[in-house]
Design a protein around this motif. Structure first.
Motif, PDB file in Angstrom:
ATOM      1  N   ALA A  63     -40.056  49.576 -29.160  1.00 62.45           N
ATOM      2  CA  ALA A  63     -40.922  48.419 -28.952  1.00 62.45           C
ATOM      3  C   ALA A  63     -42.392  48.809 -29.083  1.00 62.45           C
ATOM      4  CB  ALA A  63     -40.671  47.821 -27.563  1.00 62.45           C
ATOM      5  N   ILE A  64     -43.184  47.866 -29.563  1.00 60.10           N
ATOM      6  CA  ILE A  64     -44.639  48.025 -29.658  1.00 60.10           C
ATOM      7  C   ILE A  64     -45.279  46.852 -28.928  1.00 60.10           C
ATOM      8  CG2 ILE A  64     -46.633  48.069 -31.212  1.00 60.10           C
ATOM      9  CD1 ILE A  64     -44.771  49.277 -33.356  1.00 60.10           C
ATOM     10  N   ASP A  65     -46.198  47.168 -28.043  1.00 62.37           N
ATOM     11  CA  ASP A  65     -46.830  46.148 -27.205  1.00 62.37           C
ATOM     12  C   ASP A  65     -48.167  45.716 -27.787  1.00 62.37           C
ATOM     13  OD1 ASP A  65     -47.655  44.506 -25.183  1.00 62.37           O
ATOM     14  OD2 ASP A  65     -47.986  46.095 -23.710  1.00 62.37           O
ATOM     15  N   ARG A  66     -48.264  44.431 -28.124  1.00 63.61           N
ATOM     16  CA  ARG A  66     -49.526  43.871 -28.603  1.00 63.61           C
ATOM     17  C   ARG A  66     -50.044  42.784 -27.664  1.00 63.61           C
ATOM     18  NH1 ARG A  66     -53.241  45.390 -31.731  1.00 63.61           N
ATOM     19  NH2 ARG A  66     -53.447  43.410 -32.828  1.00 63.61           N
ATOM     20  N   THR A  67     -49.537  42.747 -26.428  1.00 62.40           N
ATOM     21  CA  THR A  67     -50.046  41.778 -25.459  1.00 62.40           C
ATOM     22  C   THR A  67     -51.342  42.305 -24.849  1.00 62.40           C
ATOM     23  OG1 THR A  67     -48.806  42.688 -23.579  1.00 62.40           O
ATOM     24  CG2 THR A  67     -47.702  41.030 -24.937  1.00 62.40           C
ATOM     25  N   THR A  68     -52.126  41.403 -24.288  1.00 58.07           N
ATOM     26  CA  THR A  68     -53.447  41.795 -23.773  1.00 58.07           C
ATOM     27  C   THR A  68     -53.769  41.242 -22.387  1.00 58.07           C
ATOM     28  OG1 THR A  68     -54.460  39.875 -24.879  1.00 58.07           O
ATOM     29  CG2 THR A  68     -54.414  41.954 -26.107  1.00 58.07           C
ATOM     30  N   LYS A  69     -52.963  40.300 -21.879  1.00 56.96           N
ATOM     31  CA  LYS A  69     -53.361  39.572 -20.676  1.00 56.96           C
ATOM     32  C   LYS A  69     -52.382  39.726 -19.510  1.00 56.96           C
ATOM     33  CE  LYS A  69     -55.491  35.977 -23.543  1.00 56.96           C
ATOM     34  NZ  LYS A  69     -55.492  34.532 -23.907  1.00 56.96           N
ATOM     35  N   ARG A  70     -51.434  40.658 -19.581  1.00 52.36           N
ATOM     36  CA  ARG A  70     -50.333  40.679 -18.625  1.00 52.36           C
ATOM     37  C   ARG A  70     -50.355  41.934 -17.754  1.00 52.36           C
ATOM     38  NH1 ARG A  70     -45.661  38.558 -22.918  1.00 52.36           N
ATOM     39  NH2 ARG A  70     -47.043  37.055 -23.949  1.00 52.36           N
ATOM     40  N   VAL A  71     -50.112  41.749 -16.477  1.00 50.15           N
ATOM     41  CA  VAL A  71     -50.028  42.879 -15.552  1.00 50.15           C
ATOM     42  C   VAL A  71     -48.702  43.600 -15.787  1.00 50.15           C
ATOM     43  CG1 VAL A  71     -50.095  43.597 -13.145  1.00 50.15           C
ATOM     44  CG2 VAL A  71     -51.401  41.596 -13.883  1.00 50.15           C
ATOM     45  N   GLN A  72     -48.758  44.928 -15.958  1.00 45.37           N
ATOM     46  CA  GLN A  72     -47.583  45.668 -16.390  1.00 45.37           C
ATOM     47  C   GLN A  72     -47.033  46.618 -15.322  1.00 45.37           C
ATOM     48  OE1 GLN A  72     -47.018  46.995 -20.198  1.00 45.37           O
ATOM     49  NE2 GLN A  72     -48.394  45.573 -21.187  1.00 45.37           N
ATOM     50  N   THR A  73     -47.442  46.462 -14.083  1.00 43.06           N
ATOM     51  CA  THR A  73     -46.959  47.372 -13.051  1.00 43.06           C
ATOM     52  C   THR A  73     -46.865  46.658 -11.707  1.00 43.06           C
ATOM     53  OG1 THR A  73     -47.382  49.483 -11.916  1.00 43.06           O
ATOM     54  CG2 THR A  73     -49.311  48.188 -12.575  1.00 43.06           C
ATOM     55  N   GLY A  85     -33.552  48.647 -33.868  1.00 37.12           N
ATOM     56  CA  GLY A  85     -34.726  48.017 -34.449  1.00 37.12           C
ATOM     57  C   GLY A  85     -35.893  48.079 -33.494  1.00 37.12           C
ATOM     58  N   THR A  86     -37.085  47.915 -34.038  1.00 38.72           N
ATOM     59  CA  THR A  86     -38.306  47.925 -33.242  1.00 38.72           C
ATOM     60  C   THR A  86     -38.838  46.507 -33.101  1.00 38.72           C
ATOM     61  OG1 THR A  86     -38.930  50.170 -33.928  1.00 38.72           O
ATOM     62  CG2 THR A  86     -40.703  48.738 -33.162  1.00 38.72           C
ATOM     63  N   VAL A  87     -39.066  46.107 -31.869  1.00 43.32           N
ATOM     64  CA  VAL A  87     -39.630  44.787 -31.605  1.00 43.32           C
ATOM     65  C   VAL A  87     -41.129  44.923 -31.367  1.00 43.32           C
ATOM     66  CG1 VAL A  87     -39.181  44.887 -29.105  1.00 43.32           C
ATOM     67  CG2 VAL A  87     -39.463  42.668 -30.229  1.00 43.32           C
ATOM     68  N   ILE A  88     -41.893  44.012 -31.900  1.00 40.35           N
ATOM     69  CA  ILE A  88     -43.324  43.918 -31.614  1.00 40.35           C
ATOM     70  C   ILE A  88     -43.534  42.667 -30.784  1.00 40.35           C
ATOM     71  CG2 ILE A  88     -45.608  43.537 -32.605  1.00 40.35           C
ATOM     72  CD1 ILE A  88     -44.816  45.295 -34.920  1.00 40.35           C
ATOM     73  N   THR A  89     -44.144  42.843 -29.625  1.00 41.27           N
ATOM     74  CA  THR A  89     -44.395  41.709 -28.731  1.00 41.27           C
ATOM     75  C   THR A  89     -45.860  41.319 -28.814  1.00 41.27           C
ATOM     76  OG1 THR A  89     -42.657  42.413 -27.208  1.00 41.27           O
ATOM     77  CG2 THR A  89     -44.285  40.864 -26.360  1.00 41.27           C
ATOM     78  N   ILE A  90     -46.110  40.067 -29.198  1.00 43.71           N
ATOM     79  CA  ILE A  90     -47.470  39.549 -29.280  1.00 43.71           C
ATOM     80  C   ILE A  90     -47.738  38.629 -28.092  1.00 43.71           C
ATOM     81  CG2 ILE A  90     -47.558  39.757 -31.784  1.00 43.71           C
ATOM     82  CD1 ILE A  90     -47.027  36.730 -31.967  1.00 43.71           C
ATOM     83  N   GLU A  91     -49.006  38.338 -27.879  1.00 45.74           N
ATOM     84  CA  GLU A  91     -49.373  37.531 -26.712  1.00 45.74           C
ATOM     85  C   GLU A  91     -48.867  36.101 -26.816  1.00 45.74           C
ATOM     86  OE1 GLU A  91     -50.243  37.144 -23.162  1.00 45.74           O
ATOM     87  OE2 GLU A  91     -51.192  38.933 -23.973  1.00 45.74           O
ATOM     88  N   GLY A  92     -48.990  35.503 -28.002  1.00 50.47           N
ATOM     89  CA  GLY A  92     -48.602  34.109 -28.126  1.00 50.47           C
ATOM     90  C   GLY A  92     -49.579  33.202 -27.382  1.00 50.47           C
ATOM     91  N   PRO A  93     -49.298  31.916 -27.278  1.00 46.49           N
ATOM     92  CA  PRO A  93     -48.096  31.264 -27.783  1.00 46.49           C
ATOM     93  C   PRO A  93     -48.119  30.953 -29.284  1.00 46.49           C
ATOM     94  CG  PRO A  93     -49.476  29.651 -26.702  1.00 46.49           C
ATOM     95  CD  PRO A  93     -50.147  30.980 -26.507  1.00 46.49           C
ATOM     96  N   ARG A  94     -49.226  31.256 -29.939  1.00 47.32           N
ATOM     97  CA  ARG A  94     -49.264  30.988 -31.388  1.00 47.32           C
ATOM     98  C   ARG A  94     -48.401  32.012 -32.120  1.00 47.32           C
ATOM     99  NH1 ARG A  94     -51.982  34.622 -34.498  1.00 47.32           N
ATOM    100  NH2 ARG A  94     -53.525  35.987 -33.503  1.00 47.32           N
ATOM    101  N   THR A 100     -42.040  38.158 -25.469  1.00 40.98           N
ATOM    102  CA  THR A 100     -41.642  38.323 -24.063  1.00 40.98           C
ATOM    103  C   THR A 100     -41.078  39.691 -23.668  1.00 40.98           C
ATOM    104  OG1 THR A 100     -39.475  37.338 -24.574  1.00 40.98           O
ATOM    105  CG2 THR A 100     -41.172  35.858 -23.699  1.00 40.98           C
ATOM    106  N   THR A 101     -40.884  40.612 -24.587  1.00 40.36           N
ATOM    107  CA  THR A 101     -40.298  41.895 -24.179  1.00 40.36           C
ATOM    108  C   THR A 101     -41.249  42.675 -23.276  1.00 40.36           C
ATOM    109  OG1 THR A 101     -38.849  42.064 -26.091  1.00 40.36           O
ATOM    110  CG2 THR A 101     -39.457  44.120 -25.026  1.00 40.36           C
ATOM    111  N   PHE A 102     -42.549  42.591 -23.527  1.00 39.61           N
ATOM    112  CA  PHE A 102     -43.540  43.199 -22.638  1.00 39.61           C
ATOM    113  C   PHE A 102     -44.181  42.126 -21.777  1.00 39.61           C
ATOM    114  CE2 PHE A 102     -43.268  46.478 -25.885  1.00 39.61           C
ATOM    115  CZ  PHE A 102     -43.329  47.638 -25.133  1.00 39.61           C
ATOM    116  N   PRO A 103     -44.364  42.390 -20.493  1.00 40.31           N
ATOM    117  CA  PRO A 103     -44.086  43.633 -19.776  1.00 40.31           C
ATOM    118  C   PRO A 103     -42.698  43.704 -19.143  1.00 40.31           C
ATOM    119  CG  PRO A 103     -45.275  42.178 -18.326  1.00 40.31           C
ATOM    120  CD  PRO A 103     -45.105  41.429 -19.640  1.00 40.31           C
ATOM    121  N   GLU A 104     -41.787  42.815 -19.529  1.00 47.20           N
ATOM    122  CA  GLU A 104     -40.477  42.743 -18.873  1.00 47.20           C
ATOM    123  C   GLU A 104     -39.756  44.089 -18.889  1.00 47.20           C
ATOM    124  OE1 GLU A 104     -37.996  38.999 -19.133  1.00 47.20           O
ATOM    125  OE2 GLU A 104     -36.805  40.348 -20.376  1.00 47.20           O
TER     126      GLU A 104
END
Length: 280
Positions: free
Chosen positions: A108-118, A162-171, A192-196
């Motif tokens: 997985a590759i994380d491209r989110t920017t606004k989510r608390v991850q811990t 496979g590798t998933v890329i997670t974007i912030e969305g919702p666009r 939704t894979t990050f930060p889940e």
């Protein structure tokens, strides 16, 4: 002493219906991180204790950025879950991953920017310290193997990794972004894979995800581009296969000895926490 075994199911779009449960009941819970996305649906599948949680809420009213991922994972952990099976709708970044195919993602590759991850955020009442979690392999291999075996048994078109890329969305992505993600080695893209997946590992839970391809995103110059209508149409077909997969794999999970895996997952998260130094 046998280690307790309970499966948490995080239903993405199209997989949030508890009708396949036996002895089903709803349970409203709260956590130190607030309320989860919806009530917990508690029941059994073939005698195995399970808990279903709708990631976006049963009315699909929570956009990806606003999902309370920490409350969701915490609630499942407190309910006694040792495993999490997650479903996620995604766009395909590869010609061979056709809409309707499943992908048992392993990277997985994380491209989110606004989510608390811990969970370890320094807030009073939350776990103390800082968690430097190793995440080289985010998805549990043994759990993924069981899912792949079920998909093969059921004849569901699938890809074993496979590798998933997670974007912030919702666009959705621009074409330039979509092409860039392909060049990075991305195979599917979601929101939704990050930060889940991070939080599940931080909680010491065994986590695997079923990515349900609904479209080709927008990287192709020809063909139909991703749209809400296209996603929903494919999801209706995907969700039935996903239910078949869950019903097949869960009884088989209960026959596997998970003691070592659960102990290792808990050790990893506990040993990753650096507590504040106490001054003499």
């Amino acid at each position: 002493m046998a280690i307790a075994f309970k499966v948490g199911i995080i239903g993405g779009t199209g997989l949030d219906d508890p009708k396949f449960f036996n002895r089903h009941k709803e349970k409203k819970v709260s956590t130190p991180y607030g309320e989860p996305s919806d009530v917990l649906e508690v029941g059994t599948i073939a005698g195995v204790d399970c808990v279903l949680l709708s990631r976006h809420g049963r009315s699909h009213s929570i956009q990806p950025t606003n999902i309370n991922f920490r409350a969701n994972i915490w609630a499942l952990k407190e309910e006694g879950c040792t495993h999490i099976l997650a479903s996620t709708a995604c766009g395909s970044l590869r010609q061979e991953i056709e809409p309707g195919h499943f992908v048992f993602i392993d990277q997985a590759i994380d491209r989110t920017t606004k989510r608390v991850q811990t969970f370890y955020d320094g807030v009073v009442g939350h776990p103390p310290g800082i968690c430097h979690l190793p995440l080289a392999n985010p998805f549990n291999e043994k759990l993924r193997d069981a899912l792949k075996e079920s998909a093969a048994r059921l004849g569901i078109p699938h890809h074993t990794g496979g590798t998933v890329i997670t974007i912030e969305g919702p666009r959705f992505s621009t074409r330039a972004e979509s092409l860039m993600y392909r060049s990075w080695g991305g195979d599917v893209i979601n929101m939704t894979t990050f930060p889940e997946v991070v939080l599940a590992n931080e909680a010491g839970l065994l986590y695997a995800s079923v990515a349900l391809a609904t479209d080709y995103d927008c990287w192709r110059s020809e063909g139909e581009h991703v749209s809400v209508e296209l996603v929903l149409e494919t999801l209706r077909k995907n969700s039935e296969n996903c239910k078949r997969l869950i019903l097949d794999v869960i009884p088989r999970l209960a026959t596997i000895d998970w003691s070592h895996d659960i102990k290792c997952a808990k050790y990893t998260c506990n040993s990753s926490v650096m507590l504040p130094f106490i001054k003499e």
